[in-house]
Design a protein around this motif. Structure first.
Motif, short mmCIF file in Angstrom:
data_model
loop_
_atom_site.label_atom_id
_atom_site.label_comp_id
_atom_site.label_asym_id
_atom_site.label_seq_id
_atom_site.Cartn_x
_atom_site.Cartn_y
_atom_site.Cartn_z
N ALA A 5 -6.80 3.56 -4.08
CA ALA A 5 -6.55 2.20 -3.61
C ALA A 5 -5.22 1.68 -4.14
CB ALA A 5 -7.69 1.28 -4.05
N GLN A 6 -4.93 1.98 -5.41
CA GLN A 6 -3.67 1.54 -6.01
C GLN A 6 -2.47 2.16 -5.27
OE1 GLN A 6 -3.35 -0.65 -8.80
NE2 GLN A 6 -1.20 -0.64 -8.17
N HIS A 7 -2.57 3.44 -4.94
CA HIS A 7 -1.47 4.11 -4.24
C HIS A 7 -1.31 3.57 -2.82
CE1 HIS A 7 -0.12 7.02 -7.20
NE2 HIS A 7 -1.39 7.27 -7.51
N TYR A 8 -2.42 3.31 -2.14
CA TYR A 8 -2.32 2.73 -0.81
C TYR A 8 -1.74 1.31 -0.86
CZ TYR A 8 -4.93 6.47 1.50
OH TYR A 8 -5.32 7.67 2.02
N LEU A 9 -1.99 0.63 -1.95
CA LEU A 9 -1.48 -0.74 -2.08
C LEU A 9 0.01 -0.76 -2.39
CD1 LEU A 9 -2.30 -3.72 -2.04
CD2 LEU A 9 -2.81 -3.53 -4.49
N THR A 10 0.44 0.15 -3.26
CA THR A 10 1.85 0.14 -3.69
C THR A 10 2.73 1.04 -2.84
OG1 THR A 10 1.46 1.96 -5.26
CG2 THR A 10 1.15 -0.31 -6.07
N GLY A 11 2.12 2.03 -2.15
CA GLY A 11 2.91 2.96 -1.35
C GLY A 11 3.74 3.91 -2.19
N ARG A 12 3.30 4.19 -3.41
CA ARG A 12 4.12 5.03 -4.30
C ARG A 12 4.16 6.49 -3.84
NH1 ARG A 12 2.69 7.52 -9.50
NH2 ARG A 12 4.64 8.27 -10.44
N LEU A 13 3.01 7.08 -3.53
CA LEU A 13 2.97 8.48 -3.11
C LEU A 13 2.60 8.64 -1.64
CD1 LEU A 13 1.23 10.18 -6.18
CD2 LEU A 13 3.66 10.09 -5.64
N THR A 14 2.40 7.54 -0.97
CA THR A 14 2.02 7.58 0.44
C THR A 14 2.46 6.26 1.08
OG1 THR A 14 0.17 7.89 1.98
CG2 THR A 14 -0.26 6.58 0.00
N GLU A 15 2.33 6.19 2.39
CA GLU A 15 2.67 4.94 3.05
C GLU A 15 1.67 3.85 2.67
OE1 GLU A 15 3.02 5.36 7.23
OE2 GLU A 15 4.61 6.88 7.11
N LEU A 26 -5.42 -2.05 4.17
CA LEU A 26 -6.80 -1.98 4.65
C LEU A 26 -7.56 -0.83 3.96
CD1 LEU A 26 -6.36 -2.65 8.47
CD2 LEU A 26 -7.38 -4.17 6.77
N ALA A 27 -6.90 0.33 3.86
CA ALA A 27 -7.53 1.46 3.16
C ALA A 27 -7.71 1.13 1.69
CB ALA A 27 -6.67 2.71 3.32
N ALA A 28 -6.72 0.45 1.10
CA ALA A 28 -6.83 0.05 -0.30
C ALA A 28 -8.02 -0.87 -0.50
CB ALA A 28 -5.54 -0.64 -0.75
N ALA A 29 -8.20 -1.82 0.41
CA ALA A 29 -9.30 -2.77 0.28
C ALA A 29 -10.65 -2.07 0.40
CB ALA A 29 -9.17 -3.85 1.36
N LYS A 30 -10.75 -1.12 1.31
CA LYS A 30 -12.01 -0.39 1.50
C LYS A 30 -12.40 0.39 0.24
CE LYS A 30 -14.18 3.09 4.50
NZ LYS A 30 -14.51 4.05 3.43
N PRO A 76 -13.58 -1.37 -13.68
CA PRO A 76 -12.68 -2.46 -14.10
C PRO A 76 -11.42 -2.57 -13.26
CG PRO A 76 -13.41 -1.18 -16.00
CD PRO A 76 -13.90 -0.46 -14.81
N GLU A 77 -10.74 -1.44 -13.03
CA GLU A 77 -9.48 -1.52 -12.29
C GLU A 77 -9.70 -1.75 -10.81
OE1 GLU A 77 -6.76 -2.02 -13.87
OE2 GLU A 77 -7.87 -1.70 -15.72
N ALA A 78 -10.82 -1.32 -10.29
CA ALA A 78 -11.14 -1.63 -8.89
C ALA A 78 -11.38 -3.13 -8.74
CB ALA A 78 -12.36 -0.84 -8.44
N LEU A 79 -12.05 -3.72 -9.72
CA LEU A 79 -12.26 -5.17 -9.70
C LEU A 79 -10.93 -5.91 -9.78
CD1 LEU A 79 -15.29 -5.25 -12.13
CD2 LEU A 79 -15.37 -6.02 -9.76
N ARG A 80 -10.05 -5.40 -10.63
CA ARG A 80 -8.73 -6.02 -10.75
C ARG A 80 -7.95 -5.92 -9.44
NH1 ARG A 80 -3.89 -3.56 -10.22
NH2 ARG A 80 -4.67 -1.82 -11.47
N LEU A 81 -8.05 -4.75 -8.77
CA LEU A 81 -7.39 -4.58 -7.48
C LEU A 81 -7.94 -5.53 -6.42
CD1 LEU A 81 -7.04 -0.69 -7.26
CD2 LEU A 81 -5.17 -2.35 -7.18
N MET A 82 -9.25 -5.74 -6.45
CA MET A 82 -9.84 -6.69 -5.52
C MET A 82 -9.26 -8.09 -5.76
SD MET A 82 -11.80 -5.18 -3.38
CE MET A 82 -12.72 -6.57 -2.68
N GLY A 83 -9.04 -8.40 -7.02
CA GLY A 83 -8.40 -9.67 -7.33
C GLY A 83 -7.00 -9.76 -6.73
N ASP A 84 -6.24 -8.66 -6.85
CA ASP A 84 -4.89 -8.64 -6.28
C ASP A 84 -4.93 -8.81 -4.76
OD1 ASP A 84 -3.83 -8.25 -8.79
OD2 ASP A 84 -3.55 -6.08 -8.54
N LEU A 85 -5.86 -8.10 -4.13
CA LEU A 85 -5.95 -8.14 -2.67
C LEU A 85 -6.28 -9.55 -2.17
CD1 LEU A 85 -7.87 -4.77 -2.23
CD2 LEU A 85 -5.54 -5.22 -1.46
#
Length: 537
Positions: A245-255, A259-263, A274-283
């Motif tokens: 999810a983090q990579h899909y959000l930042t596009g570091r190693l992929t485009e 939506l994929a990050a959120a899923k 913990p980090e998935a919860l934090r990502l949900m907060g970012d989204l």
């Protein structure tokens, strides 16, 4: 014409079997020779019958007993194994296994090694030495584990033995070496070597190795990391889902793909990562793949912070500085406390394992206790492991069970696995097969090591539970849980889930904390019972 001797019948059968392994005539000749007392013929009759689709165990045993009565060691061995398949406890056969093993039978040595290793019995070291000396990878692996995790570790010898086992293709040996080089345990950090060993472990389906390999590759900027994150995510590993999810959000190693990050983040957040919860907060905060909602974002950040995400703590602190100054001081104090707790835990971890420094069990234990005082799940698990292996303390199954139960009730898969073992063997807690099945199933669901491997063990335990007439493992008398040792502070105990005899999918009372992906193993993917075959010539 003189009557055929048992030996001549055996030789005729042997010649026929070379031409046709399923020769009915050969089988009849072996039976004739066996009835006349020919030991090898009787053993072969039993061995051939074992390969039938529905082998008749009593009939097979009767043939094997002819050979065993004349001192045929493998006939004796197979009789024991068949009786155990029919529900007789291994404990009843210990003396016979020991006799076979002391007379050089590798199969019996491996069975004793597995038996004592599963019970954390020091005799496992003796049989590990025996089998390792013969070049068996299982013995090499267990002996390496002893040198790595015992109260008197020898990390160099452990690493060398892991290498010997890995050279024979043992995936878990590669897994341990991958961790050793990843974290610099008794040797400098070497990410190239780490990847070289993590790859075969990952290819053999060890999910934790897949995640760590992906982490190493991602750190090197290698897009192949994504395939290993996906492999682990496909097996419901929440850490892998959060990283993807983090990579899909930042596009570091992929485009970028919000939506994929959120899923993926949502799936892992449902289990409290913990980090998935934090990502949900970012989204939710920035409206990426989801409709922006500041209140929901704050709720996710709070949940993430409570479960160990320091990044979420910092986001809450930054927001408070701008929008909630009256609570800023309290939030800052809380954030600093959590950071100090995590720093104490990570320092303790390095001291316990020798990550880039010398092992110091005493100091590690004190720091783990400080973190456990503040409900750090990983610290409680580590204290359990210290008491299990006698690292700087006397081995104490009761103390180990106490700490494992604290962490298991809050969703730590490692603690759940070890607690399951202790309930199964009645070590430190009363024997309880229902709770053993419950906690093992919880560990599998929460992704302990390679869950597919432990599903076979769970099936075995559930079979025993459904068939109470089967003999249970030797049960030791267990006193009441020990009080804290002098000067030891204990975390507030959280009640374990009630099973009421039900082993349905358990829900963690608190989310899994994957702050430490390095785990001590108490079982491996290729156990002796999977390596040794009944048909042994």
């Amino acid at each position: 014409m003189t009557d055929a001797t048992p030996e001549s019948l055996y030789r005729q059968a042997e010649a026929l079997l070379e031409q046709n392994p399923d020769s009915p005539e050969a089988f009849a000749l072996l039976q004739r020779a066996a009835r006349q007392g020919h030991a090898e013929s009787a053993f072969l009759v039993g061995a051939i019958m074992l390969e039938h689709q529905n082998p008749d165990h009593p009939a097979i045993i009767s043939w094997l007993e002819i050979a065993a009565s004349q001192g045929h060691p493998y006939a004796t061995y197979n009789i024991l194994r068949l009786r155990e398949m029919d529900g007789v406890s291994f404990d009843r056969h210990l003396a016979v296994y020991t006799n076979l093993a002391e007379n050089g039978m590798t199969a019996a040595q491996l069975n004793l090694l597995e038996y004592y290793y599963d019970r954390n019995d020091p005799q496992a070291v003796y049989w590990a030495q025996k089998t390792a000396a013969q070049g068996h990878p299982f013995g090499q692996y267990i002996l390496a584990s002893h040198f790595q995790f015992s109260g008197e570790p020898d990390l160099e010898r452990a690493r060398n033995l892991y290498h010997e086992a890995a050279e024979k293709g043992l995936g878990v040996a590669h897994w341990q070496l991958g961790q050793i080089y990843r974290y610099g345990i008794g040797t400098p950090v070497d990410l190239t070597c780490a990847a070289q060993h993590l790859t075969p472990a990952a290819e053999q389906g060890i999910i934790a190795a897949q995640v760590m390999l992906a982490d190493v590759l991602a750190k090197q900027g290698n897009p192949e990391a994504l395939q290993w994150y996906r492999a682990a995510a496909d097996n419901d590993d929440d850490g892998a889902k959060a990283e993807l999810a983090q990579h899909y959000l930042t596009g570091r190693l992929t485009e970028r793909d919000p939506l994929a990050a959120a899923k993926l983040a949502k799936e892992a957040a449902e289990y409290g990562h913990p980090e998935a919860l934090r990502l949900m907060g970012d989204l939710y905060r920035y409206g990426l793949g989801l409709k922006a909602d500041a209140a929901t974002a704050q709720e996710y950040y709070r949940h993430a912070a409570e479960n160990g995400s320091l990044a979420a703590c910092q986001k809450l602190l930054s927001d408070a500085a701008l929008h909630d100054p009256q609570h800023y001081a309290l939030l800052k104090e809380t954030a600093l406390q959590r950071q100090n707790i995590e720093n104490a835990y990570q320092t303790a971890l390095a001291l316990q394992e020798g990550r880039g420094r010398s092992i110091d069990y005493d100091r590690a234990r004190k720091l783990f206790l400080e973190a456990a005082e503040f409900q750090h799940i990983g610290a409680a698990t580590r204290l359990g492991l210290m008491y299990r292996y006698g690292q700087g303390v006397k081995i104490s199954p009761r103390q180990a069970a106490y700490w494992f139960e604290l962490a298991a009730a809050q969703g730590n898969a490692t603690a759940q696995y070890h607690l399951a073992r202790q309930y199964y063997y009645g070590q430190g807690v009363p024997y309880n097969l229902t709770l053993a099945c419950f906690w093992l199933q919880a560990a599998i669901i929460n992704g302990y090591e390679n869950p597919e491997t432990f599903k076979h063990l769970l099936a075995k335990w559930q079979h025993e539970r459904a068939n109470p007439q089967l003999e249970k493992p030797f049960e030791r008398p267990v006193p009441q849980p020990a009080p804290p040792q002098p000067g030891e502070r204990r975390a507030i105990k959280t009640a374990a889930p009630k099973t009421n005899g039900n082993t349905a999918k358990p829900k963690a009372a608190k989310p899994i904390q994957r702050l430490d992906s390095y785990k001590m193993r108490d079982s491996i993917s290729a156990s002796p019972s999977q390596v040794v075959y009944y048909k042994t010539y």
